[in-house]
Scaffold this active site. Structure first.
Site, PDB file in Angstrom:
ATOM      1  N   ASP A 164      42.122  48.048  45.624  1.00 12.76           N
ATOM      2  CA  ASP A 164      43.844  48.342  44.955  1.00 12.76           C
ATOM      3  C   ASP A 164      44.662  47.613  43.631  1.00 12.76           C
ATOM      4  OD1 ASP A 164      46.393  49.469  45.668  1.00 12.76           O
ATOM      5  OD2 ASP A 164      46.657  48.017  47.003  1.00 12.76           O
ATOM      6  N   HIS A 220      48.623  54.242  50.894  1.00  9.27           N
ATOM      7  CA  HIS A 220      47.999  53.371  51.333  1.00  9.27           C
ATOM      8  C   HIS A 220      46.903  53.705  52.549  1.00  9.27           C
ATOM      9  CE1 HIS A 220      51.028  50.473  49.312  1.00  9.27           C
ATOM     10  NE2 HIS A 220      49.421  50.009  49.262  1.00  9.27           N
ATOM     11  N   ASP A 274      42.513  36.491  39.482  1.00  6.17           N
ATOM     12  CA  ASP A 274      42.267  37.359  38.337  1.00  6.17           C
ATOM     13  C   ASP A 274      40.998  37.729  39.903  1.00  6.17           C
ATOM     14  OD1 ASP A 274      41.530  39.390  36.251  1.00  6.17           O
ATOM     15  OD2 ASP A 274      39.521  38.439  36.449  1.00  6.17           O
ATOM     16  N   ALA A 275      40.720  39.070  39.972  1.00  4.64           N
ATOM     17  CA  ALA A 275      39.732  39.454  40.784  1.00  4.64           C
ATOM     18  C   ALA A 275      38.324  39.349  40.091  1.00  4.64           C
ATOM     19  CB  ALA A 275      39.772  40.598  41.412  1.00  4.64           C
ATOM     20  N   GLN A 305      53.710  39.746  34.898  1.00  6.33           N
ATOM     21  CA  GLN A 305      54.173  40.830  34.839  1.00  6.33           C
ATOM     22  C   GLN A 305      55.891  40.816  35.161  1.00  6.33           C
ATOM     23  OE1 GLN A 305      51.400  42.433  38.625  1.00  6.33           O
ATOM     24  NE2 GLN A 305      50.799  43.969  36.514  1.00  6.33           N
ATOM     25  N   ASP A 333      51.244  43.556  47.574  1.00  2.53           N
ATOM     26  CA  ASP A 333      52.238  43.640  48.856  1.00  2.53           C
ATOM     27  C   ASP A 333      52.328  44.152  49.855  1.00  2.53           C
ATOM     28  OD1 ASP A 333      50.637  45.928  48.980  1.00  2.53           O
ATOM     29  OD2 ASP A 333      50.969  46.366  46.665  1.00  2.53           O
TER      30      ASP A 333
END
Length: 547
Positions: free
Chosen positions: A402, A307, A383-384, A275, A329
Protein backbone atom coordinates in the site's frame (compact mmCIF):
# COMPACT_ATOMS: atom_id res chain seq x y z
CA UNK A 1 54.33 55.02 -39.88
CA UNK A 2 52.04 54.26 -36.98
CA UNK A 3 53.53 51.84 -34.52
CA UNK A 4 51.13 49.08 -33.32
CA UNK A 5 50.27 49.07 -29.65
CA UNK A 6 52.07 46.42 -27.67
CA UNK A 7 49.81 44.16 -25.59
CA UNK A 8 49.75 44.79 -21.87
CA UNK A 9 51.95 42.41 -19.92
CA UNK A 10 50.20 39.77 -17.82
CA UNK A 11 49.01 41.03 -14.48
CA UNK A 12 48.85 44.69 -15.58
CA UNK A 13 45.81 46.32 -13.94
CA UNK A 14 43.19 47.98 -16.14
CA UNK A 15 43.11 51.79 -16.09
CA UNK A 16 40.39 51.81 -13.42
CA UNK A 17 41.90 49.00 -11.36
CA UNK A 18 44.29 50.83 -9.07
CA UNK A 19 44.73 49.70 -5.46
CA UNK A 20 41.67 50.16 -3.31
CA UNK A 21 41.82 52.56 -0.37
CA UNK A 22 41.15 50.11 2.42
CA UNK A 23 40.55 50.80 6.12
CA UNK A 24 42.53 47.64 6.98
CA UNK A 25 45.76 45.96 5.93
CA UNK A 26 45.72 44.24 2.51
CA UNK A 27 46.03 40.78 4.09
CA UNK A 28 42.97 41.41 6.24
CA UNK A 29 41.10 42.88 3.31
CA UNK A 30 41.87 39.84 1.21
CA UNK A 31 40.62 37.55 3.96
CA UNK A 32 37.37 39.55 4.21
CA UNK A 33 36.77 39.29 0.46
CA UNK A 34 37.31 35.53 0.53
CA UNK A 35 35.01 35.26 3.57
CA UNK A 36 32.32 37.08 1.57
CA UNK A 37 32.89 34.67 -1.33
CA UNK A 38 32.38 31.80 1.11
CA UNK A 39 29.10 33.20 2.45
CA UNK A 40 27.73 34.12 -0.99
CA UNK A 41 28.52 30.66 -2.35
CA UNK A 42 26.74 29.02 0.58
CA UNK A 43 23.68 31.24 0.05
CA UNK A 44 23.67 30.59 -3.69
CA UNK A 45 23.61 26.83 -3.24
CA UNK A 46 20.83 27.09 -0.66
CA UNK A 47 18.76 29.02 -3.22
CA UNK A 48 19.30 26.21 -5.74
CA UNK A 49 18.41 23.43 -3.32
CA UNK A 50 15.41 25.32 -1.99
CA UNK A 51 14.01 25.70 -5.51
CA UNK A 52 14.59 22.01 -6.27
CA UNK A 53 13.00 20.85 -3.00
CA UNK A 54 9.98 23.13 -3.18
CA UNK A 55 9.37 22.45 -6.87
CA UNK A 56 9.56 18.69 -6.25
CA UNK A 57 7.00 19.03 -3.46
CA UNK A 58 4.66 21.37 -5.31
CA UNK A 59 4.98 20.16 -8.90
CA UNK A 60 6.27 16.60 -8.53
CA UNK A 61 8.98 14.46 -10.17
CA UNK A 62 12.13 15.51 -8.32
CA UNK A 63 14.45 14.34 -11.11
CA UNK A 64 12.80 16.65 -13.65
CA UNK A 65 12.70 19.61 -11.28
CA UNK A 66 16.36 19.17 -10.28
CA UNK A 67 17.37 18.93 -13.93
CA UNK A 68 15.41 22.06 -14.87
CA UNK A 69 16.67 24.16 -11.96
CA UNK A 70 20.33 23.16 -12.19
CA UNK A 71 20.64 23.30 -15.97
CA UNK A 72 18.87 26.66 -16.30
CA UNK A 73 20.82 28.09 -13.37
CA UNK A 74 24.23 26.97 -14.66
CA UNK A 75 23.43 28.35 -18.11
CA UNK A 76 22.33 31.65 -16.57
CA UNK A 77 25.52 31.83 -14.48
CA UNK A 78 27.55 31.82 -17.66
CA UNK A 79 25.45 34.63 -19.14
CA UNK A 80 25.72 36.56 -15.89
CA UNK A 81 29.49 36.27 -15.88
CA UNK A 82 29.70 37.68 -19.40
CA UNK A 83 27.32 40.52 -18.58
CA UNK A 84 29.26 41.45 -15.44
CA UNK A 85 32.37 42.27 -17.49
CA UNK A 86 30.79 45.65 -18.20
CA UNK A 87 30.55 46.36 -14.47
CA UNK A 88 34.21 45.79 -13.63
CA UNK A 89 34.88 49.54 -13.71
CA UNK A 90 32.30 49.89 -10.89
CA UNK A 91 33.02 46.59 -9.21
CA UNK A 92 32.24 47.62 -5.62
CA UNK A 93 28.92 49.34 -6.24
CA UNK A 94 27.95 46.72 -8.85
CA UNK A 95 28.63 43.88 -6.44
CA UNK A 96 26.64 45.61 -3.69
CA UNK A 97 23.65 46.11 -5.99
CA UNK A 98 23.78 42.53 -7.24
CA UNK A 99 23.90 41.08 -3.71
CA UNK A 100 20.95 43.18 -2.57
CA UNK A 101 18.92 42.05 -5.59
CA UNK A 102 19.98 38.41 -5.16
CA UNK A 103 19.06 38.48 -1.47
CA UNK A 104 15.58 39.77 -2.26
CA UNK A 105 14.91 37.46 -5.20
CA UNK A 106 16.44 34.34 -3.65
CA UNK A 107 15.01 34.97 -0.21
CA UNK A 108 11.46 35.49 -1.49
CA UNK A 109 11.55 32.84 -4.23
CA UNK A 110 10.10 30.04 -2.10
CA UNK A 111 7.25 32.18 -0.83
CA UNK A 112 6.44 33.47 -4.32
CA UNK A 113 6.49 30.00 -5.85
CA UNK A 114 4.27 28.62 -3.08
CA UNK A 115 1.86 31.56 -3.46
CA UNK A 116 1.48 31.07 -7.21
CA UNK A 117 0.91 27.34 -6.74
CA UNK A 118 -1.59 27.80 -3.90
CA UNK A 119 -3.73 30.56 -5.38
CA UNK A 120 -3.44 29.98 -9.13
CA UNK A 121 -2.56 26.28 -9.40
CA UNK A 122 -6.11 25.32 -10.38
CA UNK A 123 -6.68 28.05 -12.96
CA UNK A 124 -6.01 25.81 -15.94
CA UNK A 125 -5.87 27.15 -19.47
CA UNK A 126 -2.73 29.07 -20.39
CA UNK A 127 -1.76 29.26 -16.72
CA UNK A 128 -1.88 25.48 -16.15
CA UNK A 129 1.93 25.41 -16.19
CA UNK A 130 2.32 28.74 -14.37
CA UNK A 131 4.32 27.32 -11.41
CA UNK A 132 6.71 25.62 -13.82
CA UNK A 133 7.38 28.83 -15.73
CA UNK A 134 7.87 30.73 -12.49
CA UNK A 135 10.39 28.08 -11.43
CA UNK A 136 12.31 28.61 -14.67
CA UNK A 137 12.16 32.40 -14.20
CA UNK A 138 13.55 32.22 -10.68
CA UNK A 139 16.26 29.77 -11.75
CA UNK A 140 17.25 32.08 -14.61
CA UNK A 141 17.27 35.24 -12.49
CA UNK A 142 19.15 33.73 -9.57
CA UNK A 143 21.64 32.12 -11.94
CA UNK A 144 22.30 35.43 -13.70
CA UNK A 145 22.97 37.17 -10.39
CA UNK A 146 25.19 34.39 -9.02
CA UNK A 147 27.17 34.31 -12.25
CA UNK A 148 27.73 38.06 -12.09
CA UNK A 149 29.35 37.74 -8.66
CA UNK A 150 32.52 35.99 -9.81
CA UNK A 151 34.02 38.62 -12.20
CA UNK A 152 33.26 41.41 -9.74
CA UNK A 153 34.76 39.54 -6.79
CA UNK A 154 37.82 38.77 -8.91
CA UNK A 155 38.18 42.47 -9.61
CA UNK A 156 37.75 43.38 -5.95
CA UNK A 157 40.24 40.81 -4.69
CA UNK A 158 42.81 42.01 -7.24
CA UNK A 159 42.31 45.59 -6.12
CA UNK A 160 43.07 44.59 -2.53
CA UNK A 161 46.40 43.06 -3.49
CA UNK A 162 47.29 42.21 -7.05
CA UNK A 163 48.63 38.75 -7.79
CA UNK A 164 48.89 36.49 -10.82
CA UNK A 165 45.53 35.54 -12.30
CA UNK A 166 45.98 31.82 -11.65
CA UNK A 167 46.58 32.34 -7.94
CA UNK A 168 43.63 34.71 -7.61
CA UNK A 169 41.32 32.26 -9.38
CA UNK A 170 42.52 29.41 -7.15
CA UNK A 171 41.84 31.39 -3.97
CA UNK A 172 38.47 32.60 -5.18
CA UNK A 173 37.20 29.21 -6.26
CA UNK A 174 38.54 27.47 -3.16
CA UNK A 175 36.44 29.79 -0.99
CA UNK A 176 33.50 29.39 -3.38
CA UNK A 177 33.54 25.58 -3.34
CA UNK A 178 33.96 25.32 0.43
CA UNK A 179 31.06 27.73 0.87
CA UNK A 180 28.95 25.63 -1.48
CA UNK A 181 29.76 22.56 0.62
CA UNK A 182 28.62 24.29 3.79
CA UNK A 183 25.45 25.60 2.14
CA UNK A 184 24.67 22.18 0.67
CA UNK A 185 24.96 20.51 4.08
CA UNK A 186 23.22 23.29 6.00
CA UNK A 187 20.06 23.10 3.86
CA UNK A 188 18.95 19.50 4.60
CA UNK A 189 20.41 19.20 8.10
CA UNK A 190 19.77 22.64 9.63
CA UNK A 191 17.59 25.00 7.60
CA UNK A 192 14.94 22.58 6.38
CA UNK A 193 14.28 20.66 9.63
CA UNK A 194 14.65 23.63 12.00
CA UNK A 195 13.14 26.51 10.01
CA UNK A 196 11.26 25.03 7.07
CA UNK A 197 11.58 26.02 3.43
CA UNK A 198 10.05 29.48 3.59
CA UNK A 199 11.77 30.81 6.71
CA UNK A 200 15.03 29.11 5.70
CA UNK A 201 15.03 30.90 2.34
CA UNK A 202 14.23 34.25 3.97
CA UNK A 203 17.04 33.84 6.50
CA UNK A 204 19.45 32.91 3.71
CA UNK A 205 18.49 36.08 1.85
CA UNK A 206 19.13 38.17 4.96
CA UNK A 207 22.58 36.62 5.46
CA UNK A 208 23.33 37.23 1.78
CA UNK A 209 22.35 40.90 2.02
CA UNK A 210 24.35 41.48 5.20
CA UNK A 211 27.47 39.84 3.75
CA UNK A 212 27.36 41.89 0.54
CA UNK A 213 26.58 45.17 2.27
CA UNK A 214 29.25 44.65 4.92
CA UNK A 215 31.94 44.00 2.32
CA UNK A 216 31.08 46.94 0.08
CA UNK A 217 30.07 49.54 2.67
CA UNK A 218 32.74 48.48 5.14
CA UNK A 219 35.83 47.45 3.20
CA UNK A 220 35.37 49.41 -0.04
CA UNK A 221 33.45 52.44 1.25
CA UNK A 222 36.24 54.85 0.28
CA UNK A 223 35.83 53.77 -3.35
CA UNK A 224 32.17 54.78 -3.38
CA UNK A 225 30.70 58.20 -3.89
CA UNK A 226 28.54 59.57 -1.12
CA UNK A 227 25.45 59.02 -3.25
CA UNK A 228 26.41 55.41 -3.97
CA UNK A 229 26.99 54.69 -0.27
CA UNK A 230 23.60 56.06 0.73
CA UNK A 231 21.83 54.31 -2.17
CA UNK A 232 23.32 50.94 -1.24
CA UNK A 233 22.61 51.47 2.45
CA UNK A 234 18.95 52.33 1.82
CA UNK A 235 18.57 49.46 -0.68
CA UNK A 236 19.99 46.88 1.73
CA UNK A 237 17.97 48.16 4.67
CA UNK A 238 14.86 47.97 2.48
CA UNK A 239 15.69 44.39 1.47
CA UNK A 240 16.31 43.38 5.09
CA UNK A 241 13.08 45.06 6.13
CA UNK A 242 11.10 43.20 3.48
CA UNK A 243 12.70 39.87 4.39
CA UNK A 244 12.09 40.45 8.11
CA UNK A 245 8.45 41.40 7.46
CA UNK A 246 7.95 38.28 5.36
CA UNK A 247 9.53 36.14 8.10
CA UNK A 248 7.21 37.67 10.70
CA UNK A 249 4.19 36.88 8.54
CA UNK A 250 5.32 33.47 7.30
CA UNK A 251 3.06 31.48 9.66
CA UNK A 252 -0.02 33.44 8.60
CA UNK A 253 1.03 33.09 4.97
CA UNK A 254 1.43 29.32 5.30
CA UNK A 255 -1.99 28.96 6.90
CA UNK A 256 -3.63 31.03 4.18
CA UNK A 257 -1.80 29.13 1.41
CA UNK A 258 -2.65 25.81 3.02
CA UNK A 259 -6.31 26.77 3.12
CA UNK A 260 -6.12 27.78 -0.53
CA UNK A 261 -4.70 24.36 -1.44
CA UNK A 262 -6.63 22.09 0.93
CA UNK A 263 -9.71 24.17 1.74
CA UNK A 264 -10.61 25.97 4.94
CA UNK A 265 -11.12 22.75 6.90
CA UNK A 266 -7.45 22.06 7.73
CA UNK A 267 -7.37 20.44 11.17
CA UNK A 268 -3.82 19.06 11.46
CA UNK A 269 -0.71 20.23 9.58
CA UNK A 270 2.72 19.01 10.59
CA UNK A 271 6.11 18.54 8.96
CA UNK A 272 7.59 15.19 9.93
CA UNK A 273 11.10 14.07 9.18
CA UNK A 274 10.06 12.70 5.79
CA UNK A 275 6.78 14.35 4.70
CA UNK A 276 4.27 17.12 5.27
CA UNK A 277 1.13 15.59 6.78
CA UNK A 278 -2.21 17.40 6.55
CA UNK A 279 -5.58 16.23 7.87
CA UNK A 280 -8.77 18.00 6.84
CA UNK A 281 -12.33 17.33 7.94
CA UNK A 282 -13.28 14.39 10.09
CA UNK A 283 -15.52 16.42 12.41
CA UNK A 284 -19.15 17.59 12.35
CA UNK A 285 -20.01 15.10 9.63
CA UNK A 286 -17.36 16.30 7.19
CA UNK A 287 -15.36 13.53 5.47
CA UNK A 288 -11.73 13.12 6.54
CA UNK A 289 -8.94 13.61 4.01
CA UNK A 290 -5.27 12.78 4.58
CA UNK A 291 -2.63 14.51 2.44
CA UNK A 292 1.04 13.51 2.30
CA UNK A 293 3.32 16.08 0.65
CA UNK A 294 0.26 17.71 -0.84
CA UNK A 295 -1.07 14.55 -2.47
CA UNK A 296 -4.40 13.12 -1.35
CA UNK A 297 -3.64 9.70 0.14
CA UNK A 298 -6.91 9.02 1.96
CA UNK A 299 -10.32 10.40 1.06
CA UNK A 300 -13.04 9.66 3.56
CA UNK A 301 -15.56 9.80 0.71
CA UNK A 302 -14.38 6.60 -0.94
CA UNK A 303 -11.37 5.22 0.93
CA UNK A 304 -13.38 2.08 1.66
CA UNK A 305 -13.62 1.27 -2.05
CA UNK A 306 -9.83 1.50 -2.33
CA UNK A 307 -8.94 -0.48 0.80
CA UNK A 308 -11.50 -3.22 0.26
CA UNK A 309 -10.27 -3.69 -3.31
CA UNK A 310 -6.66 -3.70 -2.13
CA UNK A 311 -7.06 -6.16 0.73
CA UNK A 312 -9.96 -8.57 0.26
CA UNK A 313 -8.89 -10.35 -2.98
CA UNK A 314 -5.46 -11.02 -1.45
CA UNK A 315 -7.05 -12.57 1.65
CA UNK A 316 -8.83 -15.29 -0.39
CA UNK A 317 -6.58 -18.12 0.79
CA UNK A 318 -4.19 -18.67 3.70
CA UNK A 319 -3.87 -15.39 5.60
CA UNK A 320 -2.68 -16.11 9.12
CA UNK A 321 0.46 -13.98 8.71
CA UNK A 322 0.06 -10.64 6.92
CA UNK A 323 2.63 -7.99 6.03
CA UNK A 324 1.52 -4.46 5.07
CA UNK A 325 4.14 -2.30 3.37
CA UNK A 326 3.08 1.32 3.81
CA UNK A 327 -0.43 1.78 5.13
CA UNK A 328 0.60 3.71 8.21
CA UNK A 329 -2.93 5.17 8.34
CA UNK A 330 -4.19 1.79 9.59
CA UNK A 331 -6.96 1.54 6.99
CA UNK A 332 -5.57 -1.50 5.17
CA UNK A 333 -5.01 -3.14 8.58
CA UNK A 334 -8.67 -2.49 9.42
CA UNK A 335 -9.73 -4.58 6.44
CA UNK A 336 -7.19 -7.32 7.20
CA UNK A 337 -8.39 -7.65 10.80
CA UNK A 338 -11.96 -8.22 9.61
CA UNK A 339 -10.93 -11.66 8.39
CA UNK A 340 -11.07 -14.62 10.78
CA UNK A 341 -7.88 -16.59 11.23
CA UNK A 342 -5.43 -13.65 11.16
CA UNK A 343 -2.73 -14.35 13.76
CA UNK A 344 -0.59 -11.26 13.34
CA UNK A 345 -0.18 -8.21 11.10
CA UNK A 346 3.17 -6.50 10.57
CA UNK A 347 3.01 -2.92 9.29
CA UNK A 348 6.18 -1.35 7.88
CA UNK A 349 5.54 2.39 7.46
CA UNK A 350 8.07 5.10 6.69
CA UNK A 351 6.34 8.00 8.41
CA UNK A 352 6.10 7.73 12.19
CA UNK A 353 3.99 10.91 12.23
CA UNK A 354 1.23 9.22 10.21
CA UNK A 355 1.28 6.23 12.57
CA UNK A 356 0.94 8.54 15.57
CA UNK A 357 -2.03 10.27 13.98
CA UNK A 358 -3.59 6.91 13.11
CA UNK A 359 -3.28 5.90 16.76
CA UNK A 360 -4.30 9.12 18.48
CA UNK A 361 -6.25 11.42 16.14
CA UNK A 362 -9.91 10.84 17.04
CA UNK A 363 -11.24 11.03 13.49
CA UNK A 364 -8.51 8.95 11.83
CA UNK A 365 -8.41 6.31 14.58
CA UNK A 366 -12.19 6.01 14.34
CA UNK A 367 -11.96 5.63 10.56
CA UNK A 368 -9.39 2.82 10.87
CA UNK A 369 -11.49 1.05 13.50
CA UNK A 370 -8.80 1.61 16.17
CA UNK A 371 -6.72 -1.00 14.37
CA UNK A 372 -3.57 -0.13 16.30
CA UNK A 373 -5.25 -1.13 19.56
CA UNK A 374 -5.45 -4.73 18.33
CA UNK A 375 -2.77 -6.89 20.03
CA UNK A 376 -2.07 -8.68 16.74
CA UNK A 377 -0.67 -5.47 15.23
CA UNK A 378 3.09 -4.90 15.13
CA UNK A 379 4.48 -1.66 13.67
CA UNK A 380 7.93 -0.80 12.35
CA UNK A 381 8.78 2.68 11.11
CA UNK A 382 11.38 2.06 8.43
CA UNK A 383 11.88 2.20 4.68
CA UNK A 384 10.11 -0.84 3.24
CA UNK A 385 12.96 -1.71 0.87
CA UNK A 386 15.57 -1.79 3.61
CA UNK A 387 13.26 -3.69 5.95
CA UNK A 388 12.65 -6.43 3.37
CA UNK A 389 16.39 -6.98 2.94
CA UNK A 390 16.63 -8.34 6.49
CA UNK A 391 13.15 -9.86 6.79
CA UNK A 392 12.88 -13.64 7.37
CA UNK A 393 12.19 -15.78 4.31
CA UNK A 394 8.79 -17.43 3.71
CA UNK A 395 7.33 -15.63 6.73
CA UNK A 396 4.04 -14.26 5.34
CA UNK A 397 0.97 -15.67 3.67
CA UNK A 398 -0.11 -12.26 2.36
CA UNK A 399 1.97 -9.19 1.50
CA UNK A 400 0.04 -5.97 0.85
CA UNK A 401 1.93 -3.17 -0.90
CA UNK A 402 0.00 0.00 0.00
CA UNK A 403 2.60 2.48 -1.22
CA UNK A 404 2.55 5.88 -2.98
CA UNK A 405 2.09 6.10 -6.73
CA UNK A 406 4.96 4.54 -8.75
CA UNK A 407 5.28 7.70 -10.83
CA UNK A 408 6.54 9.64 -7.82
CA UNK A 409 10.33 9.61 -8.04
CA UNK A 410 10.89 8.74 -4.38
CA UNK A 411 8.68 5.66 -4.80
CA UNK A 412 10.22 4.13 -7.91
CA UNK A 413 12.54 1.82 -5.95
CA UNK A 414 9.45 0.39 -4.22
CA UNK A 415 8.15 -0.71 -7.63
CA UNK A 416 11.42 -2.13 -8.93
CA UNK A 417 12.33 -5.67 -9.90
CA UNK A 418 14.71 -5.80 -6.94
CA UNK A 419 11.96 -4.77 -4.52
CA UNK A 420 9.57 -7.43 -5.83
CA UNK A 421 12.33 -9.99 -5.61
CA UNK A 422 12.65 -9.20 -1.91
CA UNK A 423 8.87 -9.35 -1.48
CA UNK A 424 8.79 -12.73 -3.23
CA UNK A 425 11.40 -14.05 -0.81
CA UNK A 426 9.22 -13.34 2.25
CA UNK A 427 6.15 -15.04 0.74
CA UNK A 428 5.32 -18.45 2.16
CA UNK A 429 4.42 -21.25 -0.29
CA UNK A 430 1.03 -20.41 -1.74
CA UNK A 431 1.35 -16.80 -0.56
CA UNK A 432 0.04 -13.78 -2.47
CA UNK A 433 1.30 -10.26 -3.04
CA UNK A 434 -1.09 -7.43 -3.90
CA UNK A 435 0.21 -4.15 -5.29
CA UNK A 436 -1.43 -0.77 -5.71
CA UNK A 437 -0.04 0.09 -9.15
CA UNK A 438 -1.54 3.51 -9.84
CA UNK A 439 -4.45 4.44 -12.12
CA UNK A 440 -5.05 1.92 -14.87
CA UNK A 441 -7.10 3.99 -17.32
CA UNK A 442 -5.27 7.34 -17.23
CA UNK A 443 -1.71 6.02 -16.88
CA UNK A 444 -1.71 2.56 -18.48
CA UNK A 445 2.02 2.56 -19.29
CA UNK A 446 2.93 2.95 -15.63
CA UNK A 447 0.40 0.34 -14.55
CA UNK A 448 1.48 -2.33 -17.03
CA UNK A 449 5.14 -1.58 -16.35
CA UNK A 450 4.46 -2.66 -12.77
CA UNK A 451 2.98 -5.88 -14.13
CA UNK A 452 6.04 -6.45 -16.36
CA UNK A 453 8.29 -5.82 -13.36
CA UNK A 454 6.42 -8.40 -11.27
CA UNK A 455 6.86 -10.95 -14.07
CA UNK A 456 10.57 -10.19 -14.25
CA UNK A 457 10.80 -10.90 -10.51
CA UNK A 458 9.27 -14.35 -11.00
CA UNK A 459 5.69 -13.48 -10.04
CA UNK A 460 2.55 -14.00 -12.10
CA UNK A 461 -0.15 -11.40 -11.68
CA UNK A 462 -3.80 -10.75 -12.47
CA UNK A 463 -4.91 -7.15 -12.95
CA UNK A 464 -8.05 -5.44 -11.75
CA UNK A 465 -9.28 -1.92 -11.14
CA UNK A 466 -12.03 -0.11 -9.26
CA UNK A 467 -13.57 3.20 -10.20
CA UNK A 468 -13.42 6.12 -7.82
CA UNK A 469 -16.04 8.66 -6.94
CA UNK A 470 -13.66 11.33 -5.63
CA UNK A 471 -11.57 13.02 -8.35
CA UNK A 472 -8.69 15.34 -7.57
CA UNK A 473 -5.01 14.60 -7.70
CA UNK A 474 -4.79 11.65 -5.35
CA UNK A 475 -1.66 9.66 -5.84
CA UNK A 476 -0.64 11.47 -8.99
CA UNK A 477 3.06 12.26 -9.32
CA UNK A 478 2.19 15.61 -10.87
CA UNK A 479 0.62 18.04 -8.42
CA UNK A 480 -0.40 20.43 -11.22
CA UNK A 481 -2.11 17.90 -13.46
CA UNK A 482 -5.18 19.14 -15.26
CA UNK A 483 -8.53 17.85 -14.08
CA UNK A 484 -8.95 15.99 -17.36
CA UNK A 485 -5.89 13.90 -16.49
CA UNK A 486 -6.80 13.36 -12.84
CA UNK A 487 -7.01 9.65 -11.98
CA UNK A 488 -10.50 8.17 -12.14
CA UNK A 489 -9.69 4.68 -10.93
CA UNK A 490 -7.30 2.64 -8.82
CA UNK A 491 -5.38 -0.19 -10.40
CA UNK A 492 -4.19 -3.31 -8.57
CA UNK A 493 -2.16 -6.41 -9.33
CA UNK A 494 -2.59 -9.65 -7.38
CA UNK A 495 0.49 -11.83 -7.79
CA UNK A 496 1.82 -15.20 -6.71
CA UNK A 497 4.83 -17.38 -7.41
CA UNK A 498 4.65 -19.89 -10.30
CA UNK A 499 0.88 -19.69 -10.97
CA UNK A 500 -1.51 -16.83 -11.60
CA UNK A 501 -3.69 -16.45 -8.50
CA UNK A 502 -7.45 -16.78 -8.65
CA UNK A 503 -9.23 -13.48 -8.29
CA UNK A 504 -12.02 -13.88 -5.75
CA UNK A 505 -13.27 -13.14 -2.26
CA UNK A 506 -12.99 -15.22 0.89
CA UNK A 507 -16.46 -16.74 1.51
CA UNK A 508 -15.69 -17.08 5.24
CA UNK A 509 -14.95 -13.38 5.71
CA UNK A 510 -17.50 -10.60 6.27
CA UNK A 511 -18.86 -9.34 2.99
CA UNK A 512 -17.18 -6.18 1.70
CA UNK A 513 -19.47 -3.19 1.42
CA UNK A 514 -18.28 -2.06 -2.02
CA UNK A 515 -17.06 -5.29 -3.66
CA UNK A 516 -18.75 -8.44 -4.92
CA UNK A 517 -17.42 -11.42 -6.91
CA UNK A 518 -19.32 -10.20 -9.97
CA UNK A 519 -17.99 -6.63 -9.71
CA UNK A 520 -14.47 -7.96 -9.14
CA UNK A 521 -14.66 -10.04 -12.33
CA UNK A 522 -15.92 -7.00 -14.23
CA UNK A 523 -13.09 -4.92 -12.77
CA UNK A 524 -10.57 -7.47 -14.04
CA UNK A 525 -12.04 -7.36 -17.55
CA UNK A 526 -11.99 -3.55 -17.49
CA UNK A 527 -8.32 -3.52 -16.54
CA UNK A 528 -7.25 -5.82 -19.37
CA UNK A 529 -8.82 -3.48 -21.93
CA UNK A 530 -5.97 -1.04 -21.27
CA UNK A 531 -3.19 -3.63 -21.51
CA UNK A 532 0.09 -2.55 -23.11
CA UNK A 533 2.21 -5.58 -24.02
CA UNK A 534 5.98 -6.02 -24.20
CA UNK A 535 6.95 -3.32 -21.74
CA UNK A 536 10.39 -3.57 -20.11
CA UNK A 537 10.60 -4.03 -16.33
CA UNK A 538 11.69 -1.25 -14.00
CA UNK A 539 14.90 -1.68 -12.01
CA UNK A 540 16.79 0.37 -9.47
CA UNK A 541 19.27 1.64 -12.05
CA UNK A 542 16.78 1.90 -14.91
CA UNK A 543 13.40 3.14 -13.60
CA UNK A 544 10.60 3.05 -16.17
CA UNK A 545 7.76 4.93 -14.54
CA UNK A 546 7.84 8.28 -16.35
CA UNK A 547 4.68 8.81 -18.37
Amino acid sequence: MIEPHAPAPPGTPPPWGGPARLPVRPATGRFLVLACVFVCAACGLVYELELVALASYLIGDSVTQASVVLSVMVFAMGIGSLAAKRLRRLAAVGFGAIEATLALVGGCSAMALYAVFAWTGDWGGLWASGPRWLLVAFSLTIGLLIGAEVPLLMELIQRVRRQDAGGAVADLFAADYVGALVGGLAFPFLLLPLLGQLTGALLTGAVNAIAGATLVLGLFRRDLTRRARWTLLVANLTVLGLLASAAALVDDFERAARHAVYGADVRVAQQTGTQEVVLTGGTHGRPLDLFLDGRLRVSGRDEQRYHEALVHPAMDGPHARVLILGGGDGLAAREVLRHPGVRWVDVVALNAGVVRLARHDPALSKLNGHAYDDPRMRVTTQDAFHWLRTAPAAAYDVVISDLPDPGITASTKLYSEEFYGLARRVLAPGGRLVVHAGPCATRPRVFWTVEATLRAAGLRAVAYRVGRRDGGFAGSPDRTALASRAPRDWGFLLAAVATTPRLGLDPQAPRPRTLTPASLAADARAATRHRLPDLPPSTLVDPRYAD
